[in-house]
Design a protein around this motif. Structure first.
Motif, PDB file in Angstrom:
ATOM      1  N   LEU A 199       0.843  -1.200   0.000  1.00  0.00           N
ATOM      2  CA  LEU A 199       0.000   0.000   0.000  1.00  0.00           C
ATOM      3  C   LEU A 199       0.873   1.242   0.000  1.00  0.00           C
ATOM      4  N   SER A 200       0.385   2.311  -0.610  1.00  0.00           N
ATOM      5  CA  SER A 200       1.028   3.600  -0.418  1.00  0.00           C
ATOM      6  C   SER A 200       0.637   4.117   0.969  1.00  0.00           C
ATOM      7  N   ASN A 201       1.432   5.038   1.498  1.00  0.00           N
ATOM      8  CA  ASN A 201       1.084   5.617   2.797  1.00  0.00           C
ATOM      9  C   ASN A 201      -0.254   6.349   2.734  1.00  0.00           C
ATOM     10  N   GLU A 202      -0.561   6.931   1.576  1.00  0.00           N
ATOM     11  CA  GLU A 202      -1.858   7.597   1.413  1.00  0.00           C
ATOM     12  C   GLU A 202      -2.995   6.571   1.448  1.00  0.00           C
ATOM     13  N   GLU A 203      -2.810   5.433   0.789  1.00  0.00           N
ATOM     14  CA  GLU A 203      -3.833   4.379   0.828  1.00  0.00           C
ATOM     15  C   GLU A 203      -4.007   3.851   2.243  1.00  0.00           C
ATOM     16  N   LEU A 204      -2.900   3.639   2.958  1.00  0.00           N
ATOM     17  CA  LEU A 204      -2.982   3.170   4.344  1.00  0.00           C
ATOM     18  C   LEU A 204      -3.721   4.186   5.206  1.00  0.00           C
ATOM     19  N   THR A 205      -3.410   5.454   5.032  1.00  0.00           N
ATOM     20  CA  THR A 205      -4.088   6.496   5.803  1.00  0.00           C
ATOM     21  C   THR A 205      -5.591   6.460   5.562  1.00  0.00           C
ATOM     22  N   GLY A 206      -6.000   6.314   4.307  1.00  0.00           N
ATOM     23  CA  GLY A 206      -7.424   6.238   3.998  1.00  0.00           C
ATOM     24  C   GLY A 206      -8.102   5.077   4.699  1.00  0.00           C
ATOM     25  N   LEU A 207      -7.436   3.920   4.722  1.00  0.00           N
ATOM     26  CA  LEU A 207      -7.997   2.749   5.402  1.00  0.00           C
ATOM     27  C   LEU A 207      -8.111   2.975   6.906  1.00  0.00           C
ATOM     28  N   LEU A 208      -7.111   3.629   7.489  1.00  0.00           N
ATOM     29  CA  LEU A 208      -7.152   3.905   8.926  1.00  0.00           C
ATOM     30  C   LEU A 208      -8.245   4.910   9.261  1.00  0.00           C
ATOM     31  N   LEU A 209      -8.409   5.934   8.424  1.00  0.00           N
ATOM     32  CA  LEU A 209      -9.463   6.911   8.672  1.00  0.00           C
ATOM     33  C   LEU A 209     -10.837   6.246   8.643  1.00  0.00           C
ATOM     34  N   THR A 210     -11.037   5.382   7.650  1.00  0.00           N
ATOM     35  CA  THR A 210     -12.313   4.670   7.550  1.00  0.00           C
ATOM     36  C   THR A 210     -12.531   3.769   8.759  1.00  0.00           C
ATOM     37  N   ALA A 211     -11.481   3.032   9.151  1.00  0.00           N
ATOM     38  CA  ALA A 211     -11.597   2.113  10.279  1.00  0.00           C
ATOM     39  C   ALA A 211     -11.900   2.837  11.585  1.00  0.00           C
ATOM     40  N   CYS A 212     -11.449   4.096  11.675  1.00  0.00           N
ATOM     41  CA  CYS A 212     -11.659   4.870  12.896  1.00  0.00           C
ATOM     42  C   CYS A 212     -12.886   5.789  12.810  1.00  0.00           C
ATOM     43  N   GLY A 213     -13.610   5.717  11.691  1.00  0.00           N
ATOM     44  CA  GLY A 213     -14.839   6.472  11.554  1.00  0.00           C
ATOM     45  C   GLY A 213     -14.643   7.960  11.379  1.00  0.00           C
ATOM     46  N   THR A 214     -13.554   8.370  10.700  1.00  0.00           N
ATOM     47  CA  THR A 214     -13.326   9.795  10.473  1.00  0.00           C
ATOM     48  C   THR A 214     -12.925  10.023   9.019  1.00  0.00           C
ATOM     49  N   ASP A 215     -12.496  11.265   8.697  1.00  0.00           N
ATOM     50  CA  ASP A 215     -12.184  11.586   7.304  1.00  0.00           C
ATOM     51  C   ASP A 215     -10.869  12.352   7.210  1.00  0.00           C
ATOM     52  N   TRP A 216     -10.579  12.856   6.009  1.00  0.00           N
ATOM     53  CA  TRP A 216      -9.279  13.467   5.747  1.00  0.00           C
ATOM     54  C   TRP A 216      -9.110  14.832   6.406  1.00  0.00           C
ATOM     55  N   SER A 217     -10.132  15.349   7.029  1.00  0.00           N
ATOM     56  CA  SER A 217     -10.030  16.672   7.652  1.00  0.00           C
ATOM     57  C   SER A 217      -9.053  16.696   8.829  1.00  0.00           C
ATOM     58  N   CYS A 218      -8.701  15.524   9.358  1.00  0.00           N
ATOM     59  CA  CYS A 218      -7.782  15.475  10.501  1.00  0.00           C
ATOM     60  C   CYS A 218      -6.342  15.197  10.076  1.00  0.00           C
ATOM     61  N   VAL A 219      -6.077  15.161   8.767  1.00  0.00           N
ATOM     62  CA  VAL A 219      -4.745  14.819   8.261  1.00  0.00           C
ATOM     63  C   VAL A 219      -3.970  16.085   7.906  1.00  0.00           C
ATOM     64  N   ASP A 220      -2.726  16.148   8.371  1.00  0.00           N
ATOM     65  CA  ASP A 220      -1.820  17.225   7.994  1.00  0.00           C
ATOM     66  C   ASP A 220      -0.754  16.684   7.049  1.00  0.00           C
ATOM     67  N   ARG A 221      -0.596  17.317   5.916  1.00  0.00           N
ATOM     68  CA  ARG A 221       0.509  17.001   5.012  1.00  0.00           C
ATOM     69  C   ARG A 221       1.755  17.688   5.560  1.00  0.00           C
ATOM     70  N   VAL A 222       2.782  16.897   5.890  1.00  0.00           N
ATOM     71  CA  VAL A 222       3.983  17.462   6.496  1.00  0.00           C
ATOM     72  C   VAL A 222       5.182  17.216   5.583  1.00  0.00           C
ATOM     73  N   ALA A 223       6.228  18.005   5.785  1.00  0.00           N
ATOM     74  CA  ALA A 223       7.433  17.881   4.963  1.00  0.00           C
ATOM     75  C   ALA A 223       8.009  16.478   5.066  1.00  0.00           C
TER      76      ALA A 223
END
Length: 332
Positions: free
Chosen positions: A248-272
């Motif tokens: 998985l890409s890290n972005e794909e993994l993040t999407g799966l974790l957000l779904t599993a935790c019942g939230t969305d991309w609004s809590c994600v910060d793109r960092v350097a």
């Protein structure tokens, strides 16, 4: 059989110890297990609570770099399974000294004691990060090592030291290299527990760079089962790859974790992005499949759901760790 497990209070090591003493790993049902662990920030006695009173279990707090402690502990053991290592990439970039000390010198100290006391087999547990990064295809066990960060370089050094002791001193050494592990009891600075526990506490989560870095995910129970296979039947002087079969890409993994935790991309910060961040890891597991019959058994969807559930139900385990590390009010 008397088995010494270094780093047995850490994430993967404690899973191996619990599975051994709970009779989940064929061939080790009657093993007596000694754990040697320094109990640094990621070594946690709570990981071994379920076996603490087991009649075939002994715990020794000590450093693999200390020759006196190692000599005393190694004596009388038939097998060493060497997990103990400093393993966090970001920490190694900040300061590499303890990574070199623990991972290289600690391994050398154990190898010397193993030879001196006639240990029958030395299983050295390593990582796919020693190969660097691969754009396509997969590494075989014969691929030259090309680490990019201090942690990976120190692990590559320890791998080479272990194999050199087999070739020059005749010690029965086998090396395993695995892909990214996940599961319960993983220290909450790592991506899956960090994201899950941050979301539980209403904190934000960090996604490095463009999120396109790719990793293969391996459930910790599959990893430990493969290590047991290598310990029992692997050929001396050989390297064996252990993978999970879910890239998985890290972005794909993040999407799966957000779904599993019942939230969305609004809590994600793109960092350097961090320096030296490898783009992709991929291990060819043909060798361990053909020689030892290994296949990953835990489907990623099931393993991830069970892991998220575990962190939901075990705040008393992870919250003190995050407090001690200053992670409760940070993105990670």
């Amino acid at each position: 059989m008397r088995m010494l497990v270094t780093g047995g209070a850490g994430f993967i090591g404690s899973q191996f110890v619990r599975a051994t003493l709970h009779g989940e790993l064929p061939g080790s049902e009657d093993a007596r297990v000694t754990v040697l662990d320094k109990l640094t920030y990621s070594g946690n006695p709570a990981n071994l609570t379920s076996v603490a009173a087991h009649p075939r279990y002994t715990f020794v707090q000590g450093d693999t770099v200390d020759p006196r402690v190692v000599d005393e502990v190694v004596a009388g053991h038939d097998v060493i399974v060497h997990f103990a290592a400093e393993s966090h990439v970001d920490r190694s970039i900040d300061t590499a000294t303890r990574f070199v000390t623990t991972n290289v010198l600690g391994t050398q100290t154990l190898l010397e004691a193993a030879l001196r006391h006639g240990v029958g087999r030395f299983v050295h547990v390593s990582t796919d990060e020693v190969y660097g990064s691969i754009a396509s295809g997969s590494w075989t066990e014969d691929t030259p090592l090309a680490p990019n960060v201090p942690y990976a370089a120190s692990k590559a050094g320890s791998d080479l030291m272990a194999l050199a002791w087999h070739r020059t001193r005749g010690l029965d050494v086998v090396v395993t290299r695995c892909t990214n592990n996940y599961g319960p009891y993983q220290y909450p600075e790592k991506v899956i527990p960090l994201f899950v526990t941050n979301i539980l506490d209403g904190l934000r989560v960090p996604l490095y760079g463009d999120g396109a870095h790719r990793r293969d995910w391996l459930h910790v129970s599959d990893h430990c089962r493969a290590i047991q296979m290598v310990m029992n039947s692997g050929r001396a002087g050989e390297v064996y790859h252990i993978g999970g079969g879910t890239e998985l890409s890290n972005e794909e993994l993040t999407g799966l974790l957000l779904t599993a935790c019942g939230t969305d991309w609004s809590c994600v910060d793109r960092v350097a992005d961090r320096q030296g961040h490898d783009r992709r890891y991929s291990l060819d597991i043909t060798k361990i499949r053909q020689e030892l019959g290994y296949e990953p058994l835990v489907a990623f969807e099931d393993g991830l759901a069970a892991t998220v559930k575990w962190y939901h139900e075990n705040r008393s385990w992870w919250q003190p760790l995050k407090e001690a590390a200053g992670l409760l009010d940070a993105v990670g």
